[in-house]
Design a protein around this motif. Structure first.
Motif, PDB file in Angstrom:
ATOM      1  N   GLY A 177      87.530  -4.516 -32.079  1.00 55.31           N
ATOM      2  CA  GLY A 177      88.407  -3.889 -33.050  1.00 55.31           C
ATOM      3  C   GLY A 177      88.796  -2.470 -32.707  1.00 55.31           C
ATOM      4  N   GLY A 178      88.582  -2.077 -31.446  1.00 56.95           N
ATOM      5  CA  GLY A 178      88.950  -0.726 -31.038  1.00 56.95           C
ATOM      6  C   GLY A 178      87.905   0.333 -31.328  1.00 56.95           C
ATOM      7  N   ARG A 179      86.796  -0.043 -31.971  1.00 57.42           N
ATOM      8  CA  ARG A 179      85.741   0.938 -32.278  1.00 57.42           C
ATOM      9  C   ARG A 179      85.011   1.328 -30.988  1.00 57.42           C
ATOM     10  N   LEU A 188      87.717   2.189 -18.718  1.00 53.51           N
ATOM     11  CA  LEU A 188      87.720   1.984 -20.165  1.00 53.51           C
ATOM     12  C   LEU A 188      86.277   1.919 -20.642  1.00 53.51           C
ATOM     13  N   ILE A 189      85.972   2.670 -21.684  1.00 56.47           N
ATOM     14  CA  ILE A 189      84.652   2.632 -22.314  1.00 56.47           C
ATOM     15  C   ILE A 189      84.768   1.718 -23.532  1.00 56.47           C
ATOM     16  N   LYS A 190      83.925   0.685 -23.603  1.00 57.04           N
ATOM     17  CA  LYS A 190      84.026  -0.304 -24.675  1.00 57.04           C
ATOM     18  C   LYS A 190      82.652  -0.552 -25.279  1.00 57.04           C
ATOM     19  N   ALA A 191      82.612  -0.712 -26.590  1.00 58.74           N
ATOM     20  CA  ALA A 191      81.348  -0.971 -27.284  1.00 58.74           C
ATOM     21  C   ALA A 191      80.808  -2.353 -26.935  1.00 58.74           C
ATOM     22  N   ALA A 203      80.328   3.599 -31.556  1.00 57.32           N
ATOM     23  CA  ALA A 203      79.804   2.239 -31.449  1.00 57.32           C
ATOM     24  C   ALA A 203      78.536   2.080 -32.285  1.00 57.32           C
ATOM     25  N   LEU A 204      77.669   3.083 -32.243  1.00 55.91           N
ATOM     26  CA  LEU A 204      76.432   3.032 -33.023  1.00 55.91           C
ATOM     27  C   LEU A 204      76.736   3.002 -34.513  1.00 55.91           C
ATOM     28  N   VAL A 213      77.451   0.849 -24.373  1.00 58.49           N
ATOM     29  CA  VAL A 213      78.856   0.638 -24.047  1.00 58.49           C
ATOM     30  C   VAL A 213      78.978   0.001 -22.664  1.00 58.49           C
ATOM     31  N   TYR A 214      80.115  -0.639 -22.457  1.00 62.59           N
ATOM     32  CA  TYR A 214      80.522  -1.075 -21.124  1.00 62.59           C
ATOM     33  C   TYR A 214      81.414   0.002 -20.528  1.00 62.59           C
ATOM     34  N   VAL A 215      81.428   0.082 -19.225  1.00 59.27           N
ATOM     35  CA  VAL A 215      82.437   0.856 -18.512  1.00 59.27           C
ATOM     36  C   VAL A 215      83.092  -0.100 -17.532  1.00 59.27           C
ATOM     37  N   GLU A 216      84.393  -0.284 -17.687  1.00 58.82           N
ATOM     38  CA  GLU A 216      85.085  -1.233 -16.836  1.00 58.82           C
ATOM     39  C   GLU A 216      86.394  -0.643 -16.336  1.00 58.82           C
TER      40      GLU A 216
END
Length: 328
Positions: free
Chosen positions: A27-29, A19-22, A51-52, A60-63
């Motif tokens: 909020g899902g952005r 999952l790539i997360k800001a 995200a920007l 971003v995070y990658v998890e």
């Protein structure tokens, strides 16, 4: 991370899907799922750009993306010096990330993992010198047999009664005592776990209208009285439910020597609840409690998507309020 190369290195190490997360907000952005390396290459720049634009921060995070996850939490008490746990709860029956049914202990967990969850929660609370009642929440990755930290709730949880019913510890009283400066009166060895408890959140909502709130005047309300049953509510006949707040109006909690005894007691209790004047989700709870998957125990957070909307048996019309079903 700010570069695709870093993201690829992390994903290769932890395995797909990811999952790539800001970093800068939620909020899902900027939230994207990548099932393989090619997808990560394609989606990384898009997620970073979103995200920007949303948060002014393109990192971003990658998890690891957990495909079969269980929401399991551990209740702890700390007085600033010592910390104990009061076992675990399973809160995997959720709709739109909102818990509906909670139980203690979490059914079907490998005992080695259960012990590791308890130990991790206690270590966390000791590390920060925690003083109060609190809950450490985890996501249990069923296929990988791992668990991940989600968050800590530094307060009494809605689902705290299931823990109280299997330990005999009044968590609210304990929290107030700690706030007054008292040390914990228990060591870990003093805590005993007996039986099983399951809780349903009763909400004023119309399940036939996509769970729309159901405000209004409650004409009559009656809850059953049973030694194995606990009802937490402010509701009484003649009360008015306004449209401005959380729709939860009661919690019904059943205890049993076994999980199935608690489940059957709760089913019987819910059939005896009477709330006239507004719609409630009691029928939904009866349906869920009656599914074979829930009866077996150990369901994951994908359970809700598999059972709703209700799929009627062939040739049979299903009433969302009262009809049970066999699905999942």
């Amino acid at each position: 991370m700010a570069s695709l190369e870093e993201a690829l290195a992390v994903a290769d190490a932890i395995g797909y899907p990811v999952l790539i997360k800001a970093v800068g907000g939620g909020g899902g952005r900027g939230l994207k799922r990548a099932d393989d390396r090619a997808a990560l290459i394609q989606l990384f720049e898009l997620a970073s750009a979103e995200a920007l634009a949303a948060f002014g921060d393109g990192r971003v995070y990658v998890e690891c993306f957990v495909t079969q996850g269980r929401h399991v939490e551990v209740q702890i008490l700390g007085d600033g010096q010592s910390v104990i746990h009061l076992g675990d709860r399973d809160c995997s029956v959720q709709r739109r990330y909102q818990k509906l049914i909670e139980e203690a202990p979490a059914p079907g967990l490998p005992e080695a993992m259960r012990a590791e969850l308890h130990a991790a929660a206690v270590r966390f609370a000791r590390f920060i010198g925690y003083r109060s009642a609190g809950t450490i929440e985890f996501l249990v990755d069923v296929p990988r047999n791992r668990f991940y930290f989600l968050e800590m709730n530094a307060r009494i949880q809605v689902e705290h009664p299931v823990t109280e019913l299997i330990t005999g510890v009044d968590l609210v009283e304990a929290q107030l005592a700690i706030a007054q400066g008292h040390a914990l009166p228990w060591a870990q060895s003093d805590i005993r776990f007996e039986g099983h408890a399951i809780e349903c959140r009763i909400n004023a909502e119309d399940t036939d209208r996509d769970f729309a709130p159901s405000p209004g005047r409650v004409k009559t309300v009656r809850f059953p009285d049973h030694p194995a049953l606990r009802v937490d509510t402010h509701m009484q006949s003649g009360a008015t439910i306004p449209p401005f707040y959380d729709s939860m109006i009661a919690k019904v909690i059943a205890r049993g020597a076994t999980r199935d005894e608690a489940r059957q007691t709760l089913i019987q209790a819910l059939t005896q609840v009477s709330i006239d004047g507004v719609k409630t989700n009691i029928g939904l709870h009866l349906n869920v409690l009656d599914t074979p998957a829930f009866a077996r125990g150990g369901i994951d957070t994908g359970f809700w998507g598999a059972i709703w909307p209700i799929r009627p048996l062939p040739g049979k019309k299903v009433n969302h309020e009262t009809e049970s079903r066999t699905v999942y």
